[in-house]
Design a protein around this motif. Structure first.
Motif, mmCIF file in Angstrom:
data_model
loop_
_atom_site.group_PDB
_atom_site.id
_atom_site.type_symbol
_atom_site.label_atom_id
_atom_site.label_comp_id
_atom_site.label_asym_id
_atom_site.label_seq_id
_atom_site.Cartn_x
_atom_site.Cartn_y
_atom_site.Cartn_z
ATOM 1 N N LYS A 1 0.832 -1.208 0.000
ATOM 2 C CA LYS A 1 0.000 0.000 0.000
ATOM 3 C C LYS A 1 0.865 1.256 0.000
ATOM 4 O O LYS A 1 0.583 2.222 -0.723
ATOM 5 C CB LYS A 1 -0.918 -0.008 1.214
ATOM 6 N N MET A 2 1.924 1.242 0.821
ATOM 7 C CA MET A 2 2.802 2.411 0.852
ATOM 8 C C MET A 2 3.533 2.581 -0.482
ATOM 9 O O MET A 2 3.758 3.700 -0.938
ATOM 10 C CB MET A 2 3.809 2.273 1.999
ATOM 11 N N LYS B 1 2.348 1.742 -3.428
ATOM 12 C CA LYS B 1 1.378 2.296 -4.377
ATOM 13 C C LYS B 1 1.187 3.788 -4.158
ATOM 14 O O LYS B 1 1.158 4.576 -5.111
ATOM 15 C CB LYS B 1 0.053 1.559 -4.240
ATOM 16 N N LEU B 2 1.065 4.194 -2.890
ATOM 17 C CA LEU B 2 0.913 5.617 -2.586
ATOM 18 C C LEU B 2 2.158 6.397 -2.986
ATOM 19 O O LEU B 2 2.065 7.533 -3.483
ATOM 20 C CB LEU B 2 0.634 5.798 -1.091
ATOM 21 N N ASN B 3 3.330 5.799 -2.789
ATOM 22 C CA ASN B 3 4.579 6.448 -3.182
ATOM 23 C C ASN B 3 4.645 6.628 -4.704
ATOM 24 O O ASN B 3 5.092 7.668 -5.200
ATOM 25 C CB ASN B 3 5.770 5.625 -2.699
ATOM 26 N N GLN C 1 2.075 6.977 -6.673
ATOM 27 C CA GLN C 1 1.138 8.039 -7.011
ATOM 28 C C GLN C 1 1.730 9.417 -6.747
ATOM 29 O O GLN C 1 1.575 10.340 -7.552
ATOM 30 C CB GLN C 1 -0.160 7.864 -6.212
ATOM 31 N N LYS D 1 -3.191 8.620 -10.560
ATOM 32 C CA LYS D 1 -3.869 7.606 -9.763
ATOM 33 C C LYS D 1 -3.501 6.209 -10.229
ATOM 34 O O LYS D 1 -3.419 5.271 -9.430
ATOM 35 C CB LYS D 1 -5.392 7.773 -9.885
ATOM 36 N N ILE E 1 -3.940 12.772 -9.249
ATOM 37 C CA ILE E 1 -4.254 12.561 -7.830
ATOM 38 C C ILE E 1 -4.519 13.896 -7.137
ATOM 39 O O ILE E 1 -4.127 14.971 -7.624
ATOM 40 C CB ILE E 1 -3.101 11.836 -7.111
ATOM 41 N N VAL F 1 -3.586 12.153 -0.918
ATOM 42 C CA VAL F 1 -2.640 11.038 -0.986
ATOM 43 C C VAL F 1 -1.564 11.173 0.098
ATOM 44 O O VAL F 1 -1.156 10.181 0.713
ATOM 45 C CB VAL F 1 -1.997 10.955 -2.389
ATOM 46 N N GLU G 1 -3.088 10.046 3.285
ATOM 47 C CA GLU G 1 -3.184 8.581 3.307
ATOM 48 C C GLU G 1 -1.822 7.953 3.547
ATOM 49 O O GLU G 1 -1.701 6.927 4.258
ATOM 50 C CB GLU G 1 -3.776 8.073 1.989
ATOM 51 N N MET G 2 -0.774 8.559 2.959
ATOM 52 C CA MET G 2 0.579 8.028 3.140
ATOM 53 C C MET G 2 1.004 8.115 4.603
ATOM 54 O O MET G 2 1.575 7.163 5.178
ATOM 55 C CB MET G 2 1.551 8.815 2.253
ATOM 56 N N GLN H 1 -0.901 5.543 6.569
ATOM 57 C CA GLN H 1 -0.403 4.192 6.314
ATOM 58 C C GLN H 1 0.941 3.961 7.010
ATOM 59 O O GLN H 1 1.224 2.860 7.497
ATOM 60 C CB GLN H 1 -0.263 3.964 4.808
#
Length: 300
Positions: A22-23, A25-27, A29, A35, A264, A269, A272-273, A276
């Protein structure tokens, strides 16, 4: 169900791997600002993005086509303007020649000599090119409208094609450029007949018995026809400008839709990062407590 130490360890490792994913994917983005960085991230967004991108590319191509339209029409208008200037000078000379009381035969010969130069200038203008294409030759863009190297019976004696011959119909055919879905603009001026008539008029000035008084009316008639042709070109230039404005609007709309679909919200984001990362630290802390006991600890 009996829960063993290995089950706890495996679950912990699986959860940590998921957290890292997950991290990651966010990184991605945050790094790309998008996105979706691969279709598997969100197939729906990816498919919509392809559609919006195709629309933007199509609009950009239409804008390039509009540029070509403007190139043709501007060159046509400039060439016809030069013809108009030559006709204005022609009228001055013909008016002077018609003044029988003040003009001698020698003076009229000098006027005829200048008229012949104006005729050649208009013949050269008839062969105006955009790039490597003759703009007054209809769809026969590789052939000059006025060709001094061709002699009868292929053409008229003045070097222009016989436009009554069906084989020369291409000289009066339209050239259209696609500027939008289902929209085409005519870019060439079918002035072949006008140039031929102007040349015939100049040819008549070489007649020893030419009536320069009557010739003034002929020049005025040619100037009127030329103005009509220029008005048509001007109307098409205005339409091309309107189409260009429409394409610019369409580009903004398509780009905005593509951005809303793909780009994004950085604030969201980043939040969220951070969240997370907090979850990941908590998982590491709990995991450290889960895997800490060993057999030695129980034997103490």
């Amino acid at each position: 169900m009996r829960v063993t130490q290995s089950m706890l360890s495996n679950n912990m490792l699986r959860n940590l791997t998921s957290s890292y994913s997950k991290m990651g994917k966010l990184n991605d983005q945050l790094t790309t600002g998008k996105k979706v960085n691969r279709p598997s991230d969100d197939p729906v967004v990816a498919m919509r993005g392809l559609g919006y991108r195709m629309q933007v590319d199509k609009v950009v191509q239409y804008q390039r086509n509009i540029g070509e339209v403007n190139n043709w029409l501007d060159s046509t208008d400039d060439a016809l303007d030069k013809v108009g200037q030559a006709l204005h000078r022609t009228k001055e000379l013909v008016t002077n020649a018609a003044n029988s009381g003040a003009m001698t035969d020698a003076d009229r010969e000098k006027i005829k000599s200048e008229l012949d130069q104006l005729r050649q200038q208009i013949q050269d203008t008839a062969n105006t090119k955009v790039g490597d294409k003759y703009i007054f030759s209809g769809t026969k863009t590789n052939s000059p409208l006025h060709d001094k190297t061709i002699t009868p019976p292929s053409t008229e004696p003045n070097g222009y094609p016989d436009l009554t011959d069906p084989n020369n119909a291409a000289f009066t055919s339209d050239i259209n450029i696609n500027v939008f879905d289902g929209v085409e603009l005519n870019v060439n001026s079918k002035s072949a007949e006008l140039f031929k008539e102007i040349d015939d008029m100049f040819k008549s000035f070489n007649d020893p018995d030419v009536d320069f008084g009557a010739a003034i009316g002929k020049v005025d008639g040619m100037m009127d026809e030329l103005l009509t042709e220029r008005a048509d070109v001007g109307a098409r230039q205005n339409r091309a400008e309107l189409m260009n404005d429409r394409l610019e609007t369409q580009e903004l709309i398509s780009t905005k839709q593509m951005s809303m679909n793909e780009d994004i919200d950085f604030e969201k984001v980043i939040t969220e990062m951070i969240s997370q990362e907090s979850v990941h630290r908590a998982a590491l802390s709990v995991g450290a407590r889960i895997i800490q006991p060993s057999l030695v600890d129980f034997l103490r």
